[in-house]
Design a protein around this motif. Structure first.
Motif, PDB file in Angstrom:
ATOM      1  N   ARG A  68      73.211  39.925  44.849  1.00  5.55           N
ATOM      2  CA  ARG A  68      73.802  40.657  45.966  1.00  5.55           C
ATOM      3  C   ARG A  68      75.287  40.315  45.989  1.00  5.55           C
ATOM      4  O   ARG A  68      75.665  39.209  46.316  1.00  5.55           O
ATOM      5  CB  ARG A  68      73.131  40.262  47.268  1.00  5.55           C
ATOM      6  CG  ARG A  68      71.690  40.686  47.293  1.00  5.55           C
ATOM      7  CD  ARG A  68      71.101  40.473  48.660  1.00  5.55           C
ATOM      8  NE  ARG A  68      69.829  41.128  48.726  1.00  5.55           N
ATOM      9  CZ  ARG A  68      68.691  40.502  48.936  1.00  5.55           C
ATOM     10  NH1 ARG A  68      68.671  39.208  49.131  1.00  5.55           N
ATOM     11  NH2 ARG A  68      67.564  41.171  48.982  1.00  5.55           N
ATOM     12  N   LYS A  69      76.100  41.287  45.618  1.00  2.00           N
ATOM     13  CA  LYS A  69      77.535  41.060  45.530  1.00  2.00           C
ATOM     14  C   LYS A  69      78.222  41.530  46.794  1.00  2.00           C
ATOM     15  O   LYS A  69      77.961  42.624  47.287  1.00  2.00           O
ATOM     16  CB  LYS A  69      78.114  41.783  44.318  1.00  2.00           C
ATOM     17  CG  LYS A  69      79.591  41.437  44.076  1.00  2.00           C
ATOM     18  CD  LYS A  69      80.129  42.038  42.818  1.00  2.00           C
ATOM     19  CE  LYS A  69      79.562  41.450  41.580  1.00  2.00           C
ATOM     20  NZ  LYS A  69      80.170  40.223  41.103  1.00  2.00           N
ATOM     21  N   GLY A  70      79.094  40.699  47.312  1.00  2.99           N
ATOM     22  CA  GLY A  70      79.889  41.047  48.478  1.00  2.99           C
ATOM     23  C   GLY A  70      81.359  41.139  48.105  1.00  2.99           C
ATOM     24  O   GLY A  70      81.884  40.255  47.437  1.00  2.99           O
TER      25      GLY A  70
ATOM     26  N   LEU B  50      88.911  46.633  41.284  1.00  2.18           N
ATOM     27  CA  LEU B  50      87.748  45.761  41.072  1.00  2.18           C
ATOM     28  C   LEU B  50      86.596  46.476  40.375  1.00  2.18           C
ATOM     29  O   LEU B  50      85.586  45.853  40.059  1.00  2.18           O
ATOM     30  CB  LEU B  50      87.245  45.218  42.415  1.00  2.18           C
ATOM     31  CG  LEU B  50      88.214  44.363  43.225  1.00  2.18           C
ATOM     32  CD1 LEU B  50      87.572  43.980  44.555  1.00  2.18           C
ATOM     33  CD2 LEU B  50      88.639  43.137  42.453  1.00  2.18           C
ATOM     34  N   SER B  51      86.709  47.762  40.149  1.00  3.27           N
ATOM     35  CA  SER B  51      85.576  48.591  39.716  1.00  3.27           C
ATOM     36  C   SER B  51      84.863  48.074  38.466  1.00  3.27           C
ATOM     37  O   SER B  51      83.643  48.188  38.367  1.00  3.27           O
ATOM     38  CB  SER B  51      86.003  50.045  39.525  1.00  3.27           C
ATOM     39  OG  SER B  51      86.963  50.156  38.502  1.00  3.27           O
ATOM     40  N   LYS B  52      85.568  47.491  37.529  1.00  7.21           N
ATOM     41  CA  LYS B  52      84.920  46.983  36.309  1.00  7.21           C
ATOM     42  C   LYS B  52      84.062  45.754  36.578  1.00  7.21           C
ATOM     43  O   LYS B  52      83.192  45.418  35.796  1.00  7.21           O
ATOM     44  CB  LYS B  52      85.959  46.677  35.242  1.00  7.21           C
ATOM     45  CG  LYS B  52      86.604  47.940  34.702  1.00  7.21           C
ATOM     46  CD  LYS B  52      87.588  47.643  33.614  1.00  7.21           C
ATOM     47  CE  LYS B  52      88.179  48.964  33.133  1.00  7.21           C
ATOM     48  NZ  LYS B  52      89.270  48.778  32.201  1.00  7.21           N
ATOM     49  N   LYS B  53      84.294  45.097  37.692  1.00  5.77           N
ATOM     50  CA  LYS B  53      83.527  43.903  38.056  1.00  5.77           C
ATOM     51  C   LYS B  53      82.297  44.244  38.902  1.00  5.77           C
ATOM     52  O   LYS B  53      81.506  43.373  39.208  1.00  5.77           O
ATOM     53  CB  LYS B  53      84.408  42.926  38.846  1.00  5.77           C
ATOM     54  CG  LYS B  53      85.597  42.402  38.071  1.00  5.77           C
ATOM     55  CD  LYS B  53      86.426  41.497  38.954  1.00  5.77           C
ATOM     56  CE  LYS B  53      87.593  40.920  38.224  1.00  5.77           C
ATOM     57  NZ  LYS B  53      87.217  39.874  37.278  1.00  5.77           N
ATOM     58  N   LEU B  54      82.170  45.519  39.283  1.00  3.29           N
ATOM     59  CA  LEU B  54      81.128  45.904  40.225  1.00  3.29           C
ATOM     60  C   LEU B  54      79.956  46.574  39.531  1.00  3.29           C
ATOM     61  O   LEU B  54      80.119  47.310  38.566  1.00  3.29           O
ATOM     62  CB  LEU B  54      81.704  46.857  41.277  1.00  3.29           C
ATOM     63  CG  LEU B  54      82.888  46.316  42.064  1.00  3.29           C
ATOM     64  CD1 LEU B  54      83.410  47.383  43.004  1.00  3.29           C
ATOM     65  CD2 LEU B  54      82.508  45.067  42.817  1.00  3.29           C
ATOM     66  N   LYS B  55      78.782  46.314  40.083  1.00  2.00           N
ATOM     67  CA  LYS B  55      77.586  47.012  39.638  1.00  2.00           C
ATOM     68  C   LYS B  55      77.372  48.199  40.563  1.00  2.00           C
ATOM     69  O   LYS B  55      78.216  48.504  41.395  1.00  2.00           O
ATOM     70  CB  LYS B  55      76.406  46.058  39.662  1.00  2.00           C
ATOM     71  CG  LYS B  55      76.645  44.874  38.753  1.00  2.00           C
ATOM     72  CD  LYS B  55      75.400  44.194  38.388  1.00  2.00           C
ATOM     73  CE  LYS B  55      75.787  43.065  37.454  1.00  2.00           C
ATOM     74  NZ  LYS B  55      74.809  42.642  36.578  1.00  2.00           N
TER      75      LYS B  55
END
Length: 111
Positions: free
Chosen positions: A5-7, A95-100
């Motif tokens: 769960r990424k915040g 940040l998009s490349k770090k996000l799922k």
């Protein structure tokens, strides 16, 4: 099953409406009780199973980054300098490349 769960916490603004405090600290680092606002937010999310955070900083980035190098929190925290003048949508884009596919996004200056 352990679900990641990424915040994402937006913490890059200048906080001009409370400039008497933000000349020294970025707004998310203003203390409520003994801890900065942003730490209260992270601890709240941890209670709901979040274990991985990215803080999109900008204004006074180094203060936020240095704080999370020192404090012990039971989660992974990455502080990314997304720029001082960057708008909200652009911070997220950076940040998009770090996000799922799924993540939670919140501002770092309120509970």
């Amino acid at each position: 099953m352990n679900i990641e769960r990424k915040g994402i916490i937006l913490a890059g603004g200048k906080g001009t409406r409370i400039s008497e405090y933000t000349k020294i600290l970025p707004k998310p680092m203003i203390k409520v009780g003994s801890k900065p606002i942003i730490e209260h937010i992270i601890n709240y999310y941890i209670k709901f199973g979040f274990n991985d955070f990215i803080i999109a900083s900008g204004y006074k980035h180094r203060i936020i980054k240095d704080y999370f190098k020192k404090v012990k929190i039971s989660a992974s925290i990455e502080v990314v300098n997304t720029g001082i003048e960057t708008l909200t949508g652009t911070r997220l884009k950076k940040l998009s490349k770090k996000l799922k596919k799924t993540f939670m996004l919140t501002y770092g200056d309120g509970l």
